[in-house]
Design a protein around this motif. Structure first.
Motif, short mmCIF file in Angstrom:
data_model
loop_
_atom_site.label_atom_id
_atom_site.label_comp_id
_atom_site.label_asym_id
_atom_site.label_seq_id
_atom_site.Cartn_x
_atom_site.Cartn_y
_atom_site.Cartn_z
N ASP A 1 28.21 52.04 -5.57
CA ASP A 1 27.27 50.94 -5.77
C ASP A 1 26.85 50.31 -4.44
N ILE A 2 27.79 50.30 -3.49
CA ILE A 2 27.56 49.63 -2.20
C ILE A 2 28.03 50.58 -1.10
N ALA A 3 27.17 50.85 -0.13
CA ALA A 3 27.60 51.68 1.01
C ALA A 3 27.38 50.89 2.29
N VAL A 4 28.45 50.72 3.04
CA VAL A 4 28.34 50.02 4.32
C VAL A 4 28.57 51.04 5.43
N ASN A 5 27.51 51.37 6.13
CA ASN A 5 27.59 52.38 7.20
C ASN A 5 27.88 51.66 8.50
N ASN A 6 29.15 51.59 8.81
CA ASN A 6 29.63 50.74 9.91
C ASN A 6 30.18 51.55 11.09
N ALA A 7 30.67 52.77 10.84
CA ALA A 7 31.35 53.53 11.91
C ALA A 7 30.44 53.64 13.13
N GLY A 8 31.01 53.39 14.28
CA GLY A 8 30.20 53.46 15.50
C GLY A 8 31.06 53.60 16.73
N VAL A 9 30.45 54.14 17.77
CA VAL A 9 31.12 54.27 19.07
C VAL A 9 30.15 53.82 20.15
N ASN A 10 30.69 53.55 21.33
CA ASN A 10 29.84 53.21 22.48
C ASN A 10 30.46 53.85 23.70
N ILE A 11 29.75 53.79 24.81
CA ILE A 11 30.30 54.26 26.07
C ILE A 11 31.47 53.33 26.41
N GLY A 12 32.48 53.86 27.08
CA GLY A 12 33.62 53.02 27.45
C GLY A 12 33.27 52.13 28.63
N LYS A 13 34.26 51.93 29.50
CA LYS A 13 34.05 51.01 30.62
C LYS A 13 33.22 51.64 31.74
N ASN A 14 33.12 52.99 31.73
CA ASN A 14 32.40 53.67 32.82
C ASN A 14 30.90 53.66 32.57
N ARG A 15 30.30 52.49 32.68
CA ARG A 15 28.88 52.36 32.36
C ARG A 15 28.02 52.79 33.54
N VAL A 16 27.02 53.58 33.26
CA VAL A 16 26.15 54.09 34.32
C VAL A 16 24.70 53.96 33.87
N PRO A 17 23.77 53.92 34.84
CA PRO A 17 22.36 53.85 34.46
C PRO A 17 21.89 55.16 33.82
N THR A 18 20.74 55.07 33.18
CA THR A 18 20.20 56.23 32.44
C THR A 18 20.09 57.46 33.34
N TYR A 19 19.70 57.25 34.62
CA TYR A 19 19.49 58.42 35.49
C TYR A 19 20.80 59.11 35.87
N GLU A 20 21.93 58.52 35.47
CA GLU A 20 23.22 59.20 35.70
C GLU A 20 23.97 59.43 34.38
N PHE A 21 23.34 59.15 33.27
CA PHE A 21 24.03 59.15 31.98
C PHE A 21 24.36 60.59 31.55
N PRO A 22 25.62 60.89 31.24
CA PRO A 22 25.98 62.28 30.93
C PRO A 22 25.48 62.73 29.55
N ASP A 23 25.00 63.97 29.50
CA ASP A 23 24.52 64.55 28.23
C ASP A 23 25.54 64.40 27.10
N GLU A 24 26.80 64.72 27.43
CA GLU A 24 27.80 64.75 26.34
C GLU A 24 28.02 63.36 25.75
N GLU A 25 27.93 62.31 26.60
CA GLU A 25 28.08 60.94 26.09
C GLU A 25 26.87 60.55 25.24
N TRP A 26 25.67 60.92 25.71
CA TRP A 26 24.45 60.66 24.93
C TRP A 26 24.60 61.26 23.53
N HIS A 27 24.96 62.55 23.47
CA HIS A 27 25.01 63.24 22.17
C HIS A 27 26.15 62.71 21.30
N ARG A 28 27.29 62.38 21.91
CA ARG A 28 28.42 61.85 21.14
C ARG A 28 28.02 60.54 20.46
#
Ligand SMILES: NC(=O)c1ccc[n+]([C@@H]2O[C@H](COP(=O)([O-])OP(=O)(O)OC[C@H]3O[C@@H](n4cnc5c(N)ncnc54)[C@H](O)[C@@H]3O)[C@@H](O)[C@H]2O)c1
Length: 260
Positions: free
Chosen positions: A84-111
């Motif tokens: 009856d009710i679906a809450v789509n909450n699961a989520g992840v983010n980049i950890g503490k190693n934050r980098v700008p888009t021009y250095e953002f790793p493919d694998e992190e983007w896709h994950r």
């Protein structure tokens, strides 16, 4: 707030910890029977629900896997009844190693895109198919304040969350005629096991003070603040609310909270 969700089946993804756990407990306290999903062990959440007199069953599934999501939704509907009710909450983010888009790793983007955006699509598609047939149901997608107003150094997260919020509205347009409501919640900075250290470790005090200076209510939110919003959207009190994004961020994205 107390509402009557007696007998309703609610699926909550990412409910082992943090906001998902809080939403699962709150919906259970209000009478819903909970399908507790997580990629990690979420038996503890089920136990807490049972200790409080409710029903919680654990479904260990990666929401980024389409086959696994379809099997999970079929299993829940078989074992617990229609969702009856679906809450789509699961989520992840980049950890503490934050980098700008021009250095953002493919694998992190896709994950991040796979869990935060694909996962919401897979779960919404699987549950809405039977909700449309039954002409009833509620879907709540957990986005982020950063899906409303983007932040630096988190390009995949902000892209995924903006996608979640616009997807939420587009699905609401499609299924409204079948009595199915679809809404989003955009949390601001919420205290969880993961974010607590930012606010309470002395070495990150400067960072925490800087963040809080942008929040008109002057503090991070609690997981219960998001659970209360989910409870309202899940309830019949919100029966005329669909295609809406409820921002729960202490005013963070309302405008500039600092003078210059
Ligand atoms: N905490 C915040 O400040 C905040 C702010 C904005 C948005 N959000 C969003 O709220 C939601 C919950 O965040 P949280 O802070 O409680 O996070 P959290 O890390 O405390 O909990 C997330 C849960 O999701 C589970 N999970 C991760 N990947 C999964 C997968 N592939 N399949 C199934 N489960 C998976 C994790 O095991 C974990 O139990 C996320 O979508 C997050 O982006 C959180």
């Amino acid at each position: 707030m107390q509402v009557d969700l007696k007998g309703r089946v609610a699926m909550v993804t990412g409910a082992a910890a943090g906001i998902g756990r809080s939403i699962a407990l709150t919906l259970a306290q209000n009478g819903a029977r909970i399908a507790v999903n997580d990629v990690n062990n979420a038996q503890r959440t089920c136990e807490e629900i049972r200790e409080a007199g409710g029903e919680g069953r654990f479904y260990q599934t990666d929401v980024a896997s389409v086959a696994a999501v379809n099997s999970m939704v079929a299993a829940i509907e078989h074992e617990m009844g229609p969702i009856d009710i679906a809450v789509n909450n699961a989520g992840v983010n980049i950890g503490k190693n934050r980098v700008p888009t021009y250095e953002f790793p493919d694998e992190e983007w896709h994950r991040i895109i796979r869990v935060d955006l694909d996962g919401v699509f897979y779960c919404s598609r699987a549950v809405s198919a039977s909700m449309v047939k039954r002409q009833k149901g509620v879907i709540i997608n957990i986005g982020s304040a950063f899906g409303v107003v983007p932040a630096r150094l988190q390009c995949a997260f902000t892209a995924a969350k903006a996608g979640v919020l616009n997807f939420t509205k587009s699905l609401a347009l499609e299924v409204g005629a079948y009595g199915v409501r679809v809404n989003g919640i955009a949390p601001g900075s919420i205290l969880t096991e993961g974010t607590r250290s930012l606010f309470y470790n002395p070495e990150s005090k400067q960072k925490a003070d800087s963040l809080i200076s942008h929040i008109p209510l002057g503090r991070p939110g609690e997981t219960e603040d998001i659970a209360a919003a989910a409870l309202y959207l899940a309830s019949d009190d919100a029966k005329y609310v669909t295609g809406h994004v409820l921002v729960v961020d202490g005013g963070w994205t309302a405008g500039f909270a600092r003078d210059w």
